[in-house]
Design a protein around this motif. Structure first.
Motif, PDB file in Angstrom:
ATOM      1  N   MET A  13       0.845  -1.200   0.000  1.00  0.00           N
ATOM      2  CA  MET A  13       0.000   0.000   0.000  1.00  0.00           C
ATOM      3  C   MET A  13       0.883   1.254   0.000  1.00  0.00           C
ATOM      4  SD  MET A  13      -3.015  -1.180  -0.252  1.00  0.00           S
ATOM      5  CE  MET A  13      -4.152   0.099   0.129  1.00  0.00           C
ATOM      6  N   VAL A  14       0.222   2.354  -0.077  1.00  0.00           N
ATOM      7  CA  VAL A  14       0.954   3.618  -0.173  1.00  0.00           C
ATOM      8  C   VAL A  14       1.709   3.889   1.130  1.00  0.00           C
ATOM      9  CG1 VAL A  14       0.709   6.084  -0.496  1.00  0.00           C
ATOM     10  CG2 VAL A  14      -0.719   4.512  -1.760  1.00  0.00           C
ATOM     11  N   ASP A  69      -1.276   9.362  -9.924  1.00  0.00           N
ATOM     12  CA  ASP A  69      -1.347   8.220 -10.855  1.00  0.00           C
ATOM     13  C   ASP A  69      -0.068   7.390 -10.758  1.00  0.00           C
ATOM     14  OD1 ASP A  69      -1.689   6.603 -13.229  1.00  0.00           O
ATOM     15  OD2 ASP A  69      -0.500   8.101 -14.295  1.00  0.00           O
ATOM     16  N   ILE A 128       2.069   7.172  -8.249  1.00  0.00           N
ATOM     17  CA  ILE A 128       2.171   6.464  -6.960  1.00  0.00           C
ATOM     18  C   ILE A 128       1.287   5.211  -6.965  1.00  0.00           C
ATOM     19  CG2 ILE A 128       1.643   6.667  -4.485  1.00  0.00           C
ATOM     20  CD1 ILE A 128       2.592   9.637  -4.765  1.00  0.00           C
ATOM     21  N   LEU A 129       0.157   5.317  -7.643  1.00  0.00           N
ATOM     22  CA  LEU A 129      -0.733   4.151  -7.760  1.00  0.00           C
ATOM     23  C   LEU A 129      -0.080   3.026  -8.573  1.00  0.00           C
ATOM     24  CD1 LEU A 129      -4.259   5.669  -8.474  1.00  0.00           C
ATOM     25  CD2 LEU A 129      -3.693   4.105  -6.641  1.00  0.00           C
ATOM     26  N   ARG A 130       0.669   3.404  -9.585  1.00  0.00           N
ATOM     27  CA  ARG A 130       1.237   2.404 -10.488  1.00  0.00           C
ATOM     28  C   ARG A 130       2.620   1.918 -10.051  1.00  0.00           C
ATOM     29  NH1 ARG A 130       2.920   4.431 -14.749  1.00  0.00           N
ATOM     30  NH2 ARG A 130       2.519   6.632 -14.415  1.00  0.00           N
ATOM     31  N   ARG A 175       4.221  -1.919  -9.725  1.00  0.00           N
ATOM     32  CA  ARG A 175       3.273  -3.014 -10.021  1.00  0.00           C
ATOM     33  C   ARG A 175       3.353  -3.405 -11.499  1.00  0.00           C
ATOM     34  NH1 ARG A 175       1.149  -0.996  -5.214  1.00  0.00           N
ATOM     35  NH2 ARG A 175       0.742   1.049  -6.045  1.00  0.00           N
ATOM     36  N   ASN A 176       2.257  -3.336 -12.232  1.00  0.00           N
ATOM     37  CA  ASN A 176       2.261  -3.810 -13.630  1.00  0.00           C
ATOM     38  C   ASN A 176       3.278  -3.078 -14.491  1.00  0.00           C
ATOM     39  OD1 ASN A 176      -0.999  -4.225 -12.895  1.00  0.00           O
ATOM     40  ND2 ASN A 176       0.032  -5.889 -13.947  1.00  0.00           N
ATOM     41  N   GLU A 177       3.492  -1.812 -14.166  1.00  0.00           N
ATOM     42  CA  GLU A 177       4.362  -0.978 -15.002  1.00  0.00           C
ATOM     43  C   GLU A 177       5.764  -1.581 -15.141  1.00  0.00           C
ATOM     44  OE1 GLU A 177       2.522   1.764 -15.920  1.00  0.00           O
ATOM     45  OE2 GLU A 177       3.995   2.126 -17.489  1.00  0.00           O
ATOM     46  N   LEU A 215       6.160  -3.792 -18.024  1.00  0.00           N
ATOM     47  CA  LEU A 215       5.713  -3.266 -19.318  1.00  0.00           C
ATOM     48  C   LEU A 215       6.651  -2.232 -19.927  1.00  0.00           C
ATOM     49  CD1 LEU A 215       1.919  -2.812 -18.478  1.00  0.00           C
ATOM     50  CD2 LEU A 215       2.890  -4.523 -19.986  1.00  0.00           C
TER      51      LEU A 215
END
Lengths: 323, 118
Positions: B1-2, B79, B81-83, B86-88, B91
């Motif tokens: 989490m953040v 945006d 901080i959310l990413r 993780r998936n980024e 990619l």
């Protein structure tokens, strides 16, 4: 009055001295003649083949110097243009792209009707591509297109321009695939097969019809936090976005509910940022997904290369395939 | 989490937004960069940098704020901080910094669809 005395020399001594002098003269002449025969005279062929052998051995720095030496000492030789071109190529292979572009420019300015001048246009364009100066690379090819009447060369220019636009379309936010298709369509039927124009056109079509994510739909799904990321197949991001937004919303609600509006407002303000961020991220993710799909397809581009055959004054076409 | 630090950065940006009307257009406070720099110098510097992205989230926030102003910069920072991590990571291209692999995700990779570089 002064008296002069002369020494009397015997005839035998005189004879021996004369022979010694004659011997010395002949020996000296023979030594000088020998030295002259050992002196190396470099012919244009020797100099050019030495420079060329260095070039073929990929010793480009030395080859560049030797080709320059060839041009300096034999400026009237018919291979001067080839030497000039190979200097440019040597610079290109040394990744001195700016110097290479200048060298090719000199060739272009010197003589118009020469096979090496034609190649110089293509190579100058490639040098600018390597410097990420796509605009110049295109301008050179467009200029060349205006002055050439040779249909084969025109087709090569169309192909290179198409490839330039395809490469440019790999950059985020750039879509020049229609331009690429337009140039491919101009390649004559006679050369279309050799230049693999149909394969490139099929590649462009595939890139155009690749499965895409709709950014508007992603934004709409993101009204429910994480929905947009889920739509874009970013499941971890979706869970994080949903958890964080739900948590902050609950925290803001609890703060207001417990009579703490100041804290509720601050949390609500922060939550607004995350909520907006998750919508922005979803729309952005859809665009990035589409771009990645396109690049993945375009990276399969058939890489057609051209080079000069130094021995036969011809042009080679090479075909590479990027996996 | 953040993490707490990330919340702190956002709180700093929020403070910047609140005080911004009283300041000049090109002020560092207006862009929120002063608070991000404070975080980088005094908090992240002591706590250690662990962000798996390049540029780091705080640096990304600073650049987004500078490039797009406080409102859009803030949204882009949220945006990111959310990413983050993780998936980024799987990619985007890899970038090696000091022997560590980072996911390369600059501001330009996230605004290319609406912002044209001058």
């Amino acid at each position: 009055m002064r008296k002069f005395y002369y020494a009397r020399i015997k005839p035998v001594t005189c004879f021996l001295v004369s022979w010694a002098a004659a011997g010395l003269f002949f020996f000296g002449t023979a030594i000088l003649a020998q030295a002259e025969t050992q002196q190396l005279v470099i012919s244009p062929d020797m100099q050019f083949s030495y420079a060329d052998s260095l070039y073929k051995k990929a010793d480009y720095a030395t080859a560049e110097v030797e080709f320059k030496r060839f041009i300096h000492f034999f400026p009237g030789d018919p291979r001067t243009m080839e030497a000039e071109f190979k200097i440019g190529m040597a610079l290109f292979y040394q990744e001195r792209f700016y110097d290479a572009a200048r060298q090719f420019d000199e060739i272009i300015r010197k003589e118009k009707q020469n096979p090496f001048t034609r190649e110089a246009y293509f190579m100058q364009s490639k040098a600018f591509i390597r410097m990420d100066n796509w605009g110049y690379a295109q301008t050179i090819l467009h200029n060349f297109l205006k002055i050439t009447d040779d249909p084969d060369i025109q087709d090569r220019i169309y192909l290179d321009l198409a490839r330039l636009h395809i490469q440019a379309s790999r950059q985020p936010g750039t879509d020049e695939l229609d331009d690429a298709r337009r140039f491919l369509e101009q390649i004559s039927q006679a050369n279309a097969k050799n230049l693999k124009a149909a394969e490139l056109a099929a590649l462009i079509k595939e890139a155009r019809t690749a499965p895409q994510k709709n950014p508007v739909l992603a934004g709409l799904f993101a009204i429910i936090p994480g929905g947009g990321f889920f739509y874009c197949e970013r499941y971890k991001d979706a869970v994080a976005a949903f958890g964080l937004n739900a948590g902050l919303m609950l925290a803001a609600y609890t703060a207001f509910d417990n009579g703490n509006p100041a804290l509720g407002a601050v949390i609500g303000f922060v939550e607004t940022g995350f909520y907006s961020g998750s919508i922005y991220g979803a729309v952005s993710a859809a665009h990035k997904h589409n771009h990645v799909q396109r690049v993945r397809i375009l990276n399969r581009e058939f890489n057609l290369g051209t080079t000069i055959d130094p021995d036969h004054q011809g042009v080679f076409f090479s075909l590479n395939h990027r996996f | 989490m953040v993490k707490f630090q990330q919340i702190f950065v956002l709180a700093c940006v929020l403070a910047a937004l609140l005080v911004s009307p009283a300041l000049g257009k090109d002020s560092q406070i207006l862009s929120g960069n002063m608070f991000v720099r404070f975080y980088q110098d005094h908090i992240s510097g002591a706590d250690g940098s662990r962000c798996p992205m390049s540029p780091s989230c705080s640096e990304y926030a600073a650049r987004a704020l500078k490039k797009h102003g406080p409102l859009l910069g803030w949204v882009m920072a949220c945006d990111r901080i959310l990413r983050c991590g993780r998936n980024e990571v799987s990619l985007v291209p890899e970038k090696w910094i000091n022997g560590r692999s980072h996911a390369y995700d600059p501001v330009s990779a996230n605004d290319f669809w609406w912002f044209e570089e001058p």
